[in-house]
Write a protein that holds these residues in place. Sequence first.
Motif, PDB file in Angstrom:
ATOM      1  N   ASP A  53       0.792  -1.234   0.000  1.00  0.00           N
ATOM      2  CA  ASP A  53       0.000   0.000   0.000  1.00  0.00           C
ATOM      3  C   ASP A  53       0.824   1.283   0.000  1.00  0.00           C
ATOM      4  OD1 ASP A  53       0.931   0.291   2.599  1.00  0.00           O
ATOM      5  OD2 ASP A  53      -0.964  -0.222   3.556  1.00  0.00           O
ATOM      6  N   ASP A  54       2.159   1.201  -0.124  1.00  0.00           N
ATOM      7  CA  ASP A  54       2.977   2.416  -0.221  1.00  0.00           C
ATOM      8  C   ASP A  54       2.537   3.227  -1.435  1.00  0.00           C
ATOM      9  OD1 ASP A  54       4.468   1.729   1.976  1.00  0.00           O
ATOM     10  OD2 ASP A  54       6.168   0.928   0.834  1.00  0.00           O
ATOM     11  N   ASP A  92       5.236  -2.811  -5.347  1.00  0.00           N
ATOM     12  CA  ASP A  92       5.328  -1.764  -4.329  1.00  0.00           C
ATOM     13  C   ASP A  92       5.427  -0.424  -5.050  1.00  0.00           C
ATOM     14  OD1 ASP A  92       5.636  -0.394  -1.953  1.00  0.00           O
ATOM     15  OD2 ASP A  92       7.709  -1.041  -1.603  1.00  0.00           O
ATOM     16  N   ASP A  93       5.030   0.644  -4.361  1.00  0.00           N
ATOM     17  CA  ASP A  93       5.092   2.000  -4.929  1.00  0.00           C
ATOM     18  C   ASP A  93       4.396   2.086  -6.284  1.00  0.00           C
ATOM     19  OD1 ASP A  93       6.471   3.253  -2.805  1.00  0.00           O
ATOM     20  OD2 ASP A  93       8.368   2.403  -3.506  1.00  0.00           O
ATOM     21  N   VAL A  94       3.222   1.492  -6.378  1.00  0.00           N
ATOM     22  CA  VAL A  94       2.435   1.575  -7.609  1.00  0.00           C
ATOM     23  C   VAL A  94       1.974   3.025  -7.802  1.00  0.00           C
ATOM     24  CG1 VAL A  94       0.336   0.804  -8.765  1.00  0.00           C
ATOM     25  CG2 VAL A  94       1.693  -0.819  -7.428  1.00  0.00           C
ATOM     26  N   ALA A  95       2.106   3.528  -9.028  1.00  0.00           N
ATOM     27  CA  ALA A  95       1.708   4.913  -9.325  1.00  0.00           C
ATOM     28  C   ALA A  95       0.998   4.936 -10.680  1.00  0.00           C
ATOM     29  CB  ALA A  95       2.913   5.838  -9.327  1.00  0.00           C
ATOM     30  N   HIS A 114      10.244  -4.880  -3.124  1.00  0.00           N
ATOM     31  CA  HIS A 114       9.437  -4.141  -2.155  1.00  0.00           C
ATOM     32  C   HIS A 114      10.164  -4.086  -0.816  1.00  0.00           C
ATOM     33  CE1 HIS A 114       8.280  -7.709   0.226  1.00  0.00           C
ATOM     34  NE2 HIS A 114       8.315  -8.353  -0.931  1.00  0.00           N
ATOM     35  N   ASN A 115       9.649  -3.260   0.087  1.00  0.00           N
ATOM     36  CA  ASN A 115      10.145  -3.203   1.461  1.00  0.00           C
ATOM     37  C   ASN A 115       8.958  -3.273   2.429  1.00  0.00           C
ATOM     38  OD1 ASN A 115       9.032  -0.730   0.972  1.00  0.00           O
ATOM     39  ND2 ASN A 115      10.742   0.478   1.788  1.00  0.00           N
ATOM     40  N   GLN A 120       0.694  -4.519   5.086  1.00  0.00           N
ATOM     41  CA  GLN A 120       0.500  -3.370   4.203  1.00  0.00           C
ATOM     42  C   GLN A 120      -0.196  -3.750   2.892  1.00  0.00           C
ATOM     43  OE1 GLN A 120       4.939  -2.538   4.968  1.00  0.00           O
ATOM     44  NE2 GLN A 120       4.187  -0.556   4.280  1.00  0.00           N
ATOM     45  N   ASP A 121      -0.868  -4.866   2.863  1.00  0.00           N
ATOM     46  CA  ASP A 121      -1.552  -5.273   1.629  1.00  0.00           C
ATOM     47  C   ASP A 121      -2.631  -4.267   1.246  1.00  0.00           C
ATOM     48  OD1 ASP A 121      -0.022  -7.499   1.242  1.00  0.00           O
ATOM     49  OD2 ASP A 121      -1.454  -8.910   2.125  1.00  0.00           O
ATOM     50  N   ALA A 122      -2.608  -3.846  -0.016  1.00  0.00           N
ATOM     51  CA  ALA A 122      -3.540  -2.836  -0.518  1.00  0.00           C
ATOM     52  C   ALA A 122      -4.904  -3.443  -0.810  1.00  0.00           C
ATOM     53  CB  ALA A 122      -2.973  -2.195  -1.783  1.00  0.00           C
TER      54      ALA A 122
END
Length: 331
Positions: A53-54, A92-95, A114-115, A120-122
């Motif tokens: 979810d970052d 991770d960091d999907v934009a 990812h980190n 943190q699952d979206a």
Amino acid sequence: MTNPFLLTLCPFLHFGPHFMHFIDYYPVRLTGPSRCAGRVEIYYNGAWQTVCDDGWDLNDAQVVCSQLNCGVAVAAPHSAHFGKGADKILFDDVACTGSETHLTRCSHRGYLVHNCSHNQDAGVICSGEKIRLIGPSRCSGRVEIFTNGSWGTVCNNSWDINEARVVCRQLGCGTALSVLHFGEGTGEINEVTCTGSERYLPECSYGRVGAQNCNHSQDAGVICSGRNLKLVGSARCSGRVEIYNSGSWGTVCNDNWDINDARVVCRQLACGTAVSLRQFAEGTGQIWLDEVACTGNETYLTECSHSGFGVHNCAHSQDAGVICSEQPPVA
């Protein structure tokens, strides 16, 4: 033995002499209460894998909803809102810009880079299938859901005021007053179970019902208060105040608008207490109310004193806005 799941994906596979890969995209699903609300998972290397979810926001969620034919994105929950996944974290960091046709076409850190942890699952909540009420008014009638290209009904086996609350809320029809039968419909019959706190029907648990368990003589119906009110902004409980009257949405002028008026709005929308007044973007169309004067104890905004529907001396630069706490006060 041939994997039957792979056979369903044949249009998207490329077979070379030593490898197999997806030309266009990897399948996406939502694991949760319905097919249009849940934890985001992508089928990659033989397993369903999650997304961190970052940076996850409504633009990313919209791509998922579009890919699944689930309407528009209404929320992008973080922090494993729909539970933790069990396999790997793929992205991770999907934009996304929101216009992409598939999630894998959005910018991200790379496959399996990812980190994050599964905490943190979206998640995504889409508006889902369209709903409507067929009856004497827009806010009372037989509940119908548009699925698989046609309108169907809802079985009343487990239907009660909790499900009705969600329907009324989603349609901007105020609060649920009662459940009632409004005649027989046609098409598929759905079964829905809600707690009553959901904002949209896809957040509830629902599925198809066989003819042996329900028939159209059991089609569910709802009567909503019809005191139509909504906040137009970045969240359901903050934004420009709009009311529904005479077939269209319109705004409220901020002449003498104060925290007592805001309290009534927040209470009517089940959005907790009024936090502050604020100017949001200008609306369009009618300005329905002016000189609103509530004591703060009214149930509906239209019960407050005002100058009359459509009677005002305002411009949309004076549209009233509210920020609510979003959580009902603890009794």
